[in-house]
Design a protein around this motif. Structure first.
Motif, mmCIF file in Angstrom:
data_model
loop_
_atom_site.group_PDB
_atom_site.id
_atom_site.type_symbol
_atom_site.label_atom_id
_atom_site.label_comp_id
_atom_site.label_asym_id
_atom_site.label_seq_id
_atom_site.Cartn_x
_atom_site.Cartn_y
_atom_site.Cartn_z
ATOM 1 N N SER A 123 0.784 -1.223 0.000
ATOM 2 C CA SER A 123 0.000 0.000 0.000
ATOM 3 C C SER A 123 0.824 1.285 0.000
ATOM 4 C CB SER A 123 -0.979 -0.005 1.174
ATOM 5 O OG SER A 123 -2.074 0.763 0.828
ATOM 6 N N SER A 125 0.404 3.333 -2.240
ATOM 7 C CA SER A 125 -0.551 4.359 -2.703
ATOM 8 C C SER A 125 -1.239 5.024 -1.513
ATOM 9 C CB SER A 125 -1.575 3.756 -3.667
ATOM 10 O OG SER A 125 -2.308 2.718 -3.068
ATOM 11 N N GLU A 157 -8.415 8.114 -4.040
ATOM 12 C CA GLU A 157 -7.992 6.921 -4.784
ATOM 13 C C GLU A 157 -9.158 6.307 -5.555
ATOM 14 O OE1 GLU A 157 -5.501 4.284 -2.551
ATOM 15 O OE2 GLU A 157 -5.034 3.071 -4.313
ATOM 16 N N ASP A 169 -6.948 0.166 3.179
ATOM 17 C CA ASP A 169 -5.584 0.687 3.036
ATOM 18 C C ASP A 169 -5.434 2.082 3.621
ATOM 19 O OD1 ASP A 169 -5.205 -1.642 1.694
ATOM 20 O OD2 ASP A 169 -4.846 -0.742 -0.277
HETATM 21 MG MG MG Z 1 -2.434 0.576 -3.354
#
Ligand code: MG
Ligand code: ADP
Length: 370
Positions: A123, A125, A157, A169
């Motif tokens: 993760s 991101s 996201e 996440d």
């Molecule tokens: Mg990700």
């Protein structure tokens, strides 16, 4: 060396005004449950994303990252966010969502440097999104709490970047720490931090297998879960009682298997929390193993290379349990290991894996000798 590989001052010619960070995460158990409104149990890993920032008064947003292409720099104007299909979308997503929520986002310079490997299922991101949201919260003195930070990161996201991700996440990046597991209800975003017993450490080993069609298959699984929920007459699979075994079994394949994974996985998260609280590591390890079997056989998101890694980890002394972690179709395993043994187990597992030609595993967490 490209500009972004340098520090903030070398890139932007002035010192940073503030620094914000957020960790990557590994999910201990509760996989493919978050988009079904269910439970998850992630924890923070030592790797993190760090962002140095300084405001500008001309509305320009300039962002450098040390982690893409050996260093990259892109810019846009506040209020003119437009998806480009590039890493900058994660940054634009945060400023776009904040603006939608009435925040007057000014220009700023930012330099990103992350130790979370990009695209390995840990993760990166969400850690980037949460670090940036924290940085802007500090810069603009925004009155938002950590759950709100996670909500903003998820909207960025999901809605701006366009990744069909659940809420785990961003909640993990915003709220988890390394010494506890974050017991998370992804529907309500209620959470509880459950201490990790001192007798264990985590080992995360990447298989090096990245499935080309992972995002397509992920979407297929999501759609299958939605169809299963509809056939069972509930809003989400979270709402199916584990006692509904007969009804789940009567669904047309593969919806029966998909539903069974999600429903039993939710039960396993609750059992894992109870095992953690009781300090019952043998039980926790057995739940890891059962979760892996369910992901492999019912949800069908494992691959042979990952199954081999799991088996090889389980065969090592001092391992309580092991499972595929993350979305699957390749990716990493997480093993629950007696404290002090993770580095040794990691080496043994990676060595055994490398005996098959073309395979190379990387220890992502637990590699340092403690
Ligand atoms: Mg990700
Ligand atoms: P994961 O979150 O599992 O690491 P994702 O595919 O969800 O994998 O996110 C990876 C993407 O996030 C990268 O391809 C990039 O676009 C963006 N990203 C993450 N970290 C950084 C970073 N430090 N700098 C620039 N972009 C990043």
């Amino acid at each position: 060396m490209t500009a972004a590989a340098l520090g903030f001052e070398a890139v932007f010619g002035r010192p940073a005004a503030l620094v914000a960070e957020a960790p990557g995460r590994v999910n201990l158990i509760g996989e493919h449950t978050d988009y079904n409104g269910g439970y998850a149990l992630p924890t923070a890993i030592p790797q993190k994303t760090r962002i140095e920032m300084a405001p500008r008064d001309d509305g320009l947003i300039r962002v450098a990252t040390a982690n893409v292409g050996g260093g990259a720099q892109l810019s846009y104007r506040a209020g003119e966010e437009a998806r480009r299909g590039l890493w900058l979308d994660y940054v634009q997503g945060i400023t776009a969502v904040l603006r939608d929520r009435g925040v007057a986002v000014p220009g700023f310079d930012a330099r990103i440097a992350s130790t979370v490997p990009l695209g390995s299922g840990l993760s990166s991101s969400a850690s980037l999104l949460v670090a940036l949201a924290r940085g802007l919260r500090a810069m603009l003195a925004l009155p938002i709490d950590d759950v709100e930070i996670a909500r903003i990161a998820h909207a960025a996201e999901h809605d701006f970047v366009g990744a069909p991700v659940g809420r785990m996440d961003q909640m993990a990046a915003s709220l988890a720490d390394e010494s506890t597991a974050l017991f998370l209800d992804t529907r309500t975003l209620a959470f509880e931090r459950v201490p990790l017993p001192a007798e264990v450490e985590l080992l995360v080993v990447d298989s090096g297998v990245a499935h080309q069609h992972a995002s397509g298959d992920y979407k297929t699984r999501r759609a299958e879960c939605e169809r299963a929920a509809e056939a069972l007459g509930v809003p989400q699979l979270r709402d199916v009682d584990a006692a509904a075994e007969q009804r789940i079994a009567s669904l047309p394949p593969p919806l029966d298997r998909r539903a069974r994974h999600v429903v039993t996985e939710n039960v396993r998260v609750l059992a894992a929390v109870a095992a953690l609280r009781a300090g019952d590591l043998v039980r926790l390890g057995a739940l890891f193993d059962a979760s892996h079997r369910s992901m492999r056989d019912d949800f069908e998101v494992s691959v042979p290379a990952v199954d081999d890694l799991v088996e090889s980890a389980r065969a090592q002394p001092d391992v309580f349990g092991a499972r595929l972690t993350g979305g699957g179709f390749g990716g990493a395993i997480v093993a629950l290991v007696k404290r002090g043994s993770a580095a040794k187990v990691g080496r043994a597992v990676a060595d055994a894996y490398a005996r098959t030609p073309g395979r190379r595993a990387t220890v992502l967490v637990g590699g340092a000798v403690s």
